[in-house]
Design a protein around this motif. Structure first.
Motif, short mmCIF file in Angstrom:
data_model
loop_
_atom_site.label_atom_id
_atom_site.label_comp_id
_atom_site.label_asym_id
_atom_site.label_seq_id
_atom_site.Cartn_x
_atom_site.Cartn_y
_atom_site.Cartn_z
N GLN A 155 0.82 -1.21 0.00
CA GLN A 155 0.00 0.00 0.00
C GLN A 155 0.85 1.27 0.00
N SER A 156 1.99 1.22 0.70
CA SER A 156 2.86 2.41 0.76
C SER A 156 3.95 2.39 -0.30
N ARG A 157 3.98 1.33 -1.12
CA ARG A 157 5.02 1.13 -2.14
C ARG A 157 6.39 0.87 -1.52
N ALA A 158 6.38 0.44 -0.26
CA ALA A 158 7.64 0.05 0.38
C ALA A 158 8.05 -1.34 -0.06
N ASP A 159 7.15 -2.09 -0.72
CA ASP A 159 7.49 -3.44 -1.15
C ASP A 159 8.63 -3.42 -2.16
N SER A 160 8.69 -2.36 -2.99
CA SER A 160 9.78 -2.26 -3.95
C SER A 160 11.11 -2.01 -3.24
N VAL A 161 11.07 -1.30 -2.11
CA VAL A 161 12.28 -1.06 -1.31
C VAL A 161 12.74 -2.37 -0.67
N VAL A 162 11.81 -3.06 -0.04
CA VAL A 162 12.14 -4.33 0.63
C VAL A 162 12.62 -5.37 -0.38
N GLY A 163 12.05 -5.34 -1.59
CA GLY A 163 12.43 -6.31 -2.61
C GLY A 163 13.89 -6.21 -3.01
N ARG A 164 14.51 -5.04 -2.83
CA ARG A 164 15.93 -4.87 -3.20
C ARG A 164 16.88 -5.18 -2.04
N LEU A 165 16.33 -5.46 -0.88
CA LEU A 165 17.18 -5.75 0.28
C LEU A 165 17.67 -7.20 0.23
N PRO A 166 18.92 -7.46 0.60
CA PRO A 166 19.47 -8.83 0.53
C PRO A 166 18.65 -9.86 1.28
N GLN A 167 18.12 -9.49 2.44
CA GLN A 167 17.37 -10.45 3.24
C GLN A 167 15.89 -10.09 3.33
N GLY A 168 15.42 -9.24 2.45
CA GLY A 168 14.01 -8.91 2.42
C GLY A 168 13.52 -8.31 3.73
N TYR A 169 12.39 -8.83 4.21
CA TYR A 169 11.80 -8.31 5.43
C TYR A 169 12.64 -8.64 6.67
N ASP A 170 13.57 -9.56 6.56
CA ASP A 170 14.46 -9.90 7.69
C ASP A 170 15.74 -9.08 7.69
N GLN A 171 15.87 -8.16 6.75
CA GLN A 171 17.08 -7.34 6.66
C GLN A 171 17.07 -6.26 7.74
N VAL A 172 18.16 -6.20 8.52
CA VAL A 172 18.30 -5.14 9.52
C VAL A 172 18.59 -3.83 8.80
N LEU A 173 17.87 -2.77 9.17
CA LEU A 173 18.05 -1.46 8.55
C LEU A 173 18.92 -0.58 9.44
N GLY A 174 19.69 0.30 8.81
CA GLY A 174 20.60 1.17 9.55
C GLY A 174 21.98 0.55 9.66
N LYS B 41 8.88 5.63 2.85
CA LYS B 41 7.93 4.60 2.40
C LYS B 41 7.76 3.53 3.48
N ILE B 42 8.85 3.19 4.15
CA ILE B 42 8.76 2.24 5.25
C ILE B 42 7.87 2.82 6.36
N ALA B 43 8.08 4.12 6.67
CA ALA B 43 7.29 4.76 7.72
C ALA B 43 5.81 4.83 7.33
N LEU B 44 5.54 5.13 6.07
CA LEU B 44 4.16 5.19 5.61
C LEU B 44 3.48 3.82 5.72
N ALA B 45 4.25 2.75 5.54
CA ALA B 45 3.69 1.42 5.68
C ALA B 45 3.17 1.19 7.10
N ARG B 46 3.80 1.86 8.07
CA ARG B 46 3.32 1.74 9.45
C ARG B 46 1.89 2.27 9.57
N ALA B 47 1.60 3.35 8.86
CA ALA B 47 0.26 3.92 8.91
C ALA B 47 -0.78 2.93 8.39
N TYR B 48 -0.43 2.24 7.29
CA TYR B 48 -1.35 1.25 6.74
C TYR B 48 -1.42 0.02 7.65
N MET B 49 -0.30 -0.31 8.27
CA MET B 49 -0.28 -1.42 9.22
C MET B 49 -1.19 -1.12 10.41
#
Length: 620
Positions: free
Chosen positions: A489-508, A524-532
């Motif tokens: 919904q927030s289009r953060a899926d495209s961001v997560v899709g490029r991460l080596p470990q996907g949703y399990d990837q530590v950020l920062g 986009k990650i923060a906006l996903a919180r609003a939809y969550m």
């Protein structure tokens, strides 16, 4: 458009001189000992069986010193008897075996006590840290924006570790008192005046230790803001969050110089106390030694006159030396316990803080769904410690399912207004109604559960991408379908899709193998919180500031589609986004000056129209 912030939140902790030392009277220092029963309860709650085991073990160990001294006396007397008259050595070896058994038992008890202390200390530290976090979560937002509160919080944090040391010292004190009673009983039979002499000569050292412990506590307490600044300077001078600007602006010399100046002043103040403590300590220790050797002379003279056997001389001399050591240790430890009790007061002072914003008894459940909406009635607000009004006589209605945009220059009160909606603050004047009832009547946890807010300065959690999104509804952190849907919904899926470990990837970059994101990706990650969150009221306080105009427009357009039937409040720089709202509320100097649709406000040719034309001119 950053909104107003409380003046206390803007403090930089950069005083020209350190705060005054906190002077405490003798009564205040002794009254701090009342914290010890509270401490014992906290430790007992951490592990009741370990706490009582610790006490029993120490009582057993307390009897061993006297037992070993007495067995040593029996051994010496038996050796002398055998050397003079001969006989069976069986009894001597029994005594030696008994002393060996006592030595082994003492070592075993000491190691078990150290083990229990260590384990109990870890449990206590963990439990106290959790309790501190839980209590901090209950406190009001404006308390976190107060520098005095931060001083209390900092002192409390320092007490969540190593407080088991205090309990260990207290139990050791009880253990030593029992041992002293046993040893003193033998000496009283011989000469009670020696006990009095010993006590009198060690008291000056105790008073000296107590005085300098209080001086040290006063220094550390008075320097709390400066110590916080030292921590801040260390972090700022060597942090991934600040490295770019520190390098670009060449701030390192300034930060180093500031740290050096402040730490040097603290060192000099501490050195003055430490030097005086060492000097007086040597003098008072000499007084104690003089008393000990005066008593030792009396014991030796009795042995020379033949009124004491060699074994009795050894027993009394050993008992007196052990008694002196124990008394000095007890008095010194009492001063340390009193000092630590002062520090302990900081922890309980923090736990005594109470939030002003809380649920009433028999609070009203939050309406599901919202039927009428929110009504601001002559709402005014000013932060604690200042009379300047951030909001002044604001009245409007946010209808159920309505999209409302807030417009105004920096400091107009927009962020404060949405914080009032989420009841992070309560109005200082007027009231806010929800479906005809005061917002303060509703259950606070339910209210906040049904309101989702994403601020411009949202937190970039140094955790996995999945947890960063699930933060919007953390109790659903295991629901991957919901997390993935929020990301889509927030289009953060495209961001997560490029991460080596996907949703399990530590950020920062704080932890190993962490991956940092660009500002837009983080948003986009923060906006996903609003939809969550899936709340009935969603508030977006400039969370898309790092996105380009086209992307922000698309995000808000998508947001409007996905939140149909839900109320929303939008704050944005760009009028291309603002105009999508059902109505626009214009704030200026904390007051409501205009409200209406985009077309109505443009036609009115007021403040909104002026701001709109100024921005439009920049694109021509």
């Amino acid at each position: 458009m950053a909104s107003s912030v409380p003046p206390s939140a803007n403090t930089t902790g950069r005083p020209d001189m350190p705060g005054p030392a906190v002077r405490l009277s003798l009564r205040e220092r002794l009254s701090a000992l009342r914290n010890l029963p509270k401490l014992f309860r906290l430790i007992r709650e951490s592990s009741p069986w370990m706490t009582y085991l610790n006490i029993v073990l120490r009582i057993l160990k307390a009897a061993i010193p006297l037992s070993m001294l007495y067995v040593g006396k029996l051994i010496i007397d038996e050796v002398i008897l055998l050397s003079q008259h001969g006989g069976n050595m069986k009894l001597l070896w029994i005594y030696v075996g008994a002393e060996f058994a006592l030595a082994v038992l003492s070592d075993i008890l000491g190691r078990i006590i150290a083990l229990v202390d260590s384990l109990l200390g870890d449990l206590f530290s963990n439990r106290t840290s959790v309790r501190l976090m839980q209590h901090a979560a209950e406190l009001d937002l404006d308390q976190f924006e107060d520098s005095v509160f931060y001083d209390k919080l900092e002192r409390a944090r320092r007490q969540t570790t190593n407080r088991m040391v205090l309990m260990s010292q207290l139990l050791t004190q009880v253990q030593d008192i029992i041992t002293v009673v046993f040893l003193a009983a033998g000496l009283v039979v011989f000469n009670p005046w020696l006990i009095l002499l010993l006590v009198v000569t060690v008291i000056p050292g105790f008073l000296g230790e107590a005085y300098f412990n209080e001086r040290e506590y006063s220094l550390l307490r008075g320097w709390t803001p400066e110590r916080r600044e030292l921590d801040y300077l260390r972090h700022t001078g060597a942090s991934d969050e600040t490295a770019k600007e520190v390098k670009i602006f060449g701030l390192s010399p300034y930060l180093i110089q500031r740290y050096h100046e402040l730490s040097e002043r603290f060192f000099k103040a501490n050195r003055a106390i430490a030097t005086r403590r060492a000097g007086w300590g040597m003098l008072l220790a000499a007084v104690g030694s003089a008393g000990y050797y005066a008593a030792y002379v009396v014991i030796l003279a009795s042995a020379v006159r033949g009124t004491l056997s060699i074994g009795e001389l050894t027993f009394l001399a050993g008992s007196f030396a052990r008694l002196r050591s124990l008394l000095e240790g007890m008095l010194s430890r009492f001063a340390v316990i009193a000092e630590h009790s002062l520090y302990l007061q900081d922890l309980f002072d923090f736990f005594d803080l109470r939030p002003r914003i809380s649920s009433q008894h028999n609070a009203r459940p939050f309406p599901k769904p919202i039927r009428e909406g929110f009504v601001f009635e002559h709402v005014g607000f000013h932060y604690a410690g200042t009379e300047r009004r951030v909001l002044n006589d604001v009245s409007f209605t946010l209808r159920a399912g309505e999209k409302l945009a807030l417009v105004g220059e920096n400091g107009a009160g927009k962020t404060t207004l949405v914080k009032l909606l989420a009841r992070l603050y309560d109005p200082t004047e007027g009231r806010i109604l929800l479906d005809g009832h005061d917002l303060r009547e509703y259950d606070l946890s339910e209210l906040r559960s049904e309101i989702g807010v994403i601020f411009q300065d949202f937190v970039r959690f140094q955790m996995t991408a999945g947890v960063n999104i699930a933060a919007g509804r953390i109790d659903e952190k295991e629901d991957m379908k919901r997390i993935e849907h929020a990301a889509e919904q927030s289009r953060a899926d495209s961001v997560v899709g490029r991460l080596p470990q996907g949703y399990d990837q530590v950020l920062g970059r704080r932890f190993a193998n962490g991956v940092d994101l660009s500002g837009g990706e983080w948003q986009k990650i923060a906006l996903a919180r609003a939809y969550m969150r899936d709340a009935q009221l969603l508030i977006l306080d400039e969370p898309t500031a790092a996105l380009d105009a086209r992307t922000e427009f698309e995000v808000f357009q998508r947001f409007a589609e996905l939140t149909k039937g839900k109320a929303a409040v939008l704050i944005s720089h760009r009028f291309s986004t603002v105009r999508m709202a059902d109505r626009i509320l214009v704030l200026e100097h904390g007051g409501l000056i205009e409200i209406g649709t985009h077309e109505e406000l443009i036609e009115k040719q007021g403040r909104y129209s002026e701001l709109f034309n100024i921005q439009a001119a920049g694109y021509r």
